[in-house]
Design a protein around this motif. Sequence first.
Motif, PDB file in Angstrom:
ATOM      1  N   GLU A 191      55.200  68.118  22.573  1.00 58.25           N
ATOM      2  CA  GLU A 191      56.884  67.973  22.664  1.00 58.25           C
ATOM      3  C   GLU A 191      57.280  66.461  21.128  1.00 58.25           C
ATOM      4  O   GLU A 191      56.332  65.926  20.769  1.00 58.25           O
ATOM      5  N   VAL A 192      58.117  66.480  20.849  1.00 54.86           N
ATOM      6  CA  VAL A 192      58.696  65.819  19.412  1.00 54.86           C
ATOM      7  C   VAL A 192      60.255  66.421  19.290  1.00 54.86           C
ATOM      8  O   VAL A 192      60.715  66.489  19.628  1.00 54.86           O
ATOM      9  N   PRO A 193      60.440  64.384  18.897  1.00 58.81           N
ATOM     10  CA  PRO A 193      62.216  64.097  19.141  1.00 58.81           C
ATOM     11  C   PRO A 193      62.788  65.471  18.016  1.00 58.81           C
ATOM     12  O   PRO A 193      64.193  65.075  18.727  1.00 58.81           O
ATOM     13  N   THR A 194      62.113  65.638  16.930  1.00 56.76           N
ATOM     14  CA  THR A 194      63.273  66.530  16.350  1.00 56.76           C
ATOM     15  C   THR A 194      62.192  67.451  15.211  1.00 56.76           C
ATOM     16  O   THR A 194      61.003  67.428  15.597  1.00 56.76           O
ATOM     17  N   VAL A 195      63.309  68.115  15.163  1.00 58.20           N
ATOM     18  CA  VAL A 195      62.771  70.093  14.218  1.00 58.20           C
ATOM     19  C   VAL A 195      61.380  68.987  13.756  1.00 58.20           C
ATOM     20  O   VAL A 195      60.401  69.599  12.839  1.00 58.20           O
ATOM     21  N   GLY A 196      62.433  67.861  12.425  1.00 59.96           N
ATOM     22  CA  GLY A 196      61.873  67.510  10.877  1.00 59.96           C
ATOM     23  C   GLY A 196      60.653  66.718  11.567  1.00 59.96           C
ATOM     24  O   GLY A 196      59.487  67.037  10.596  1.00 59.96           O
ATOM     25  N   ASP A 197      60.408  66.290  12.556  1.00 57.63           N
ATOM     26  CA  ASP A 197      58.604  65.659  13.327  1.00 57.63           C
ATOM     27  C   ASP A 197      57.976  66.909  13.023  1.00 57.63           C
ATOM     28  O   ASP A 197      56.416  66.901  13.413  1.00 57.63           O
ATOM     29  N   ALA A 198      58.552  68.411  14.337  1.00 58.18           N
ATOM     30  CA  ALA A 198      57.703  68.509  13.724  1.00 58.18           C
ATOM     31  C   ALA A 198      56.894  69.527  13.066  1.00 58.18           C
ATOM     32  O   ALA A 198      55.612  69.458  12.917  1.00 58.18           O
ATOM     33  N   PHE A 199      58.111  69.635  11.825  1.00 53.46           N
ATOM     34  CA  PHE A 199      57.244  69.826  10.538  1.00 53.46           C
ATOM     35  C   PHE A 199      56.545  69.205  10.008  1.00 53.46           C
ATOM     36  O   PHE A 199      55.568  69.602   8.828  1.00 53.46           O
ATOM     37  N   ALA A 200      56.858  67.706   9.984  1.00 50.29           N
ATOM     38  CA  ALA A 200      56.123  67.139   9.455  1.00 50.29           C
ATOM     39  C   ALA A 200      54.220  66.736   9.921  1.00 50.29           C
ATOM     40  O   ALA A 200      53.180  66.499   9.275  1.00 50.29           O
ATOM     41  N   ILE A 201      54.251  66.554  10.981  1.00 53.21           N
ATOM     42  CA  ILE A 201      53.008  66.583  11.799  1.00 53.21           C
ATOM     43  C   ILE A 201      52.390  68.461  11.273  1.00 53.21           C
ATOM     44  O   ILE A 201      50.972  68.551  11.091  1.00 53.21           O
ATOM     45  N   ILE A 202      53.047  69.345  11.297  1.00 54.94           N
ATOM     46  CA  ILE A 202      52.487  70.565  11.249  1.00 54.94           C
ATOM     47  C   ILE A 202      51.891  70.555  10.155  1.00 54.94           C
ATOM     48  O   ILE A 202      51.041  71.479   9.626  1.00 54.94           O
ATOM     49  N   GLU A 203      52.722  70.505   9.039  1.00 51.46           N
ATOM     50  CA  GLU A 203      52.329  69.749   7.195  1.00 51.46           C
ATOM     51  C   GLU A 203      50.723  69.483   7.902  1.00 51.46           C
ATOM     52  O   GLU A 203      49.872  69.714   7.416  1.00 51.46           O
ATOM     53  N   GLU A 204      50.566  68.587   8.062  1.00 53.42           N
ATOM     54  CA  GLU A 204      50.080  67.184   7.442  1.00 53.42           C
ATOM     55  C   GLU A 204      48.238  68.103   8.157  1.00 53.42           C
ATOM     56  O   GLU A 204      47.486  68.184   7.597  1.00 53.42           O
ATOM     57  N   ALA A 205      48.777  68.631   9.860  1.00 53.88           N
ATOM     58  CA  ALA A 205      47.822  69.484  10.494  1.00 53.88           C
ATOM     59  C   ALA A 205      46.958  70.602   9.916  1.00 53.88           C
ATOM     60  O   ALA A 205      46.022  70.876   9.417  1.00 53.88           O
ATOM     61  N   HIS A 206      47.975  71.266   8.792  1.00 54.00           N
ATOM     62  CA  HIS A 206      47.906  73.063   7.910  1.00 54.00           C
ATOM     63  C   HIS A 206      47.304  72.059   6.961  1.00 54.00           C
ATOM     64  O   HIS A 206      46.084  72.736   6.426  1.00 54.00           O
ATOM     65  N   GLU A 207      46.920  71.016   5.813  1.00 54.92           N
ATOM     66  CA  GLU A 207      46.104  70.436   5.175  1.00 54.92           C
ATOM     67  C   GLU A 207      45.465  69.913   4.778  1.00 54.92           C
ATOM     68  O   GLU A 207      44.525  70.359   4.195  1.00 54.92           O
ATOM     69  N   LEU A 208      45.072  69.261   6.877  1.00 59.42           N
ATOM     70  CA  LEU A 208      44.030  68.819   7.144  1.00 59.42           C
ATOM     71  C   LEU A 208      42.818  70.695   6.723  1.00 59.42           C
ATOM     72  O   LEU A 208      41.716  70.299   6.994  1.00 59.42           O
ATOM     73  N   MET A 209      43.142  71.250   7.588  1.00 61.05           N
ATOM     74  CA  MET A 209      42.390  72.164   7.278  1.00 61.05           C
ATOM     75  C   MET A 209      41.515  72.455   5.824  1.00 61.05           C
ATOM     76  O   MET A 209      40.282  72.566   5.487  1.00 61.05           O
ATOM     77  N   PHE A 210      42.395  72.660   4.189  1.00 66.52           N
ATOM     78  CA  PHE A 210      41.907  72.150   3.572  1.00 66.52           C
ATOM     79  C   PHE A 210      41.151  70.949   3.477  1.00 66.52           C
ATOM     80  O   PHE A 210      39.626  71.776   2.481  1.00 66.52           O
ATOM     81  N   LYS A 211      41.463  69.543   3.498  1.00 62.38           N
ATOM     82  CA  LYS A 211      40.471  69.113   3.661  1.00 62.38           C
ATOM     83  C   LYS A 211      39.112  69.423   4.335  1.00 62.38           C
ATOM     84  O   LYS A 211      38.059  68.560   4.697  1.00 62.38           O
ATOM     85  N   LEU A 212      39.107  69.806   6.176  1.00 63.42           N
ATOM     86  CA  LEU A 212      37.654  70.448   6.077  1.00 63.42           C
ATOM     87  C   LEU A 212      37.452  71.369   5.400  1.00 63.42           C
ATOM     88  O   LEU A 212      35.871  71.782   6.468  1.00 63.42           O
TER      89      LEU A 212
END
Length: 100
Positions: A44-65
């Motif tokens: 649960e997040v306040p906005t769609v923008g918040d969701a996409f920012a978190i998902i983008e960070e998580a997506h990029e984290l996979m490459f860092k791992l």
Amino acid sequence: MVIVEFIIVPLGERSISRYVAEVVKLLDKKGVKYQLTPMSTVMEVPTVGDAFAIIEEAHELMFKLGAERVSTTVRIDDRRDRERKMEDKVKSVMEKVRGG
């Protein structure tokens, strides 16, 4: 609140639990309310923008791992007529199951 289900899969990996654990740590660090399920994560997040920012960070984290290829799937429930939370949706269904 916006309810978002997402699945991030580092392709080519036999086991992804270590990757999922890092996403959970990210959500904890962000202070996001979430529910880990056997097949996805719901937050649960306040906005769609918040969701996409978190998902983008998580997506990029996979490459860092160390992932070389990543597949991410997102499903959004954005209800504007009233406030709904994850547990409200489950409660509504369970009331109907029990005949309420």
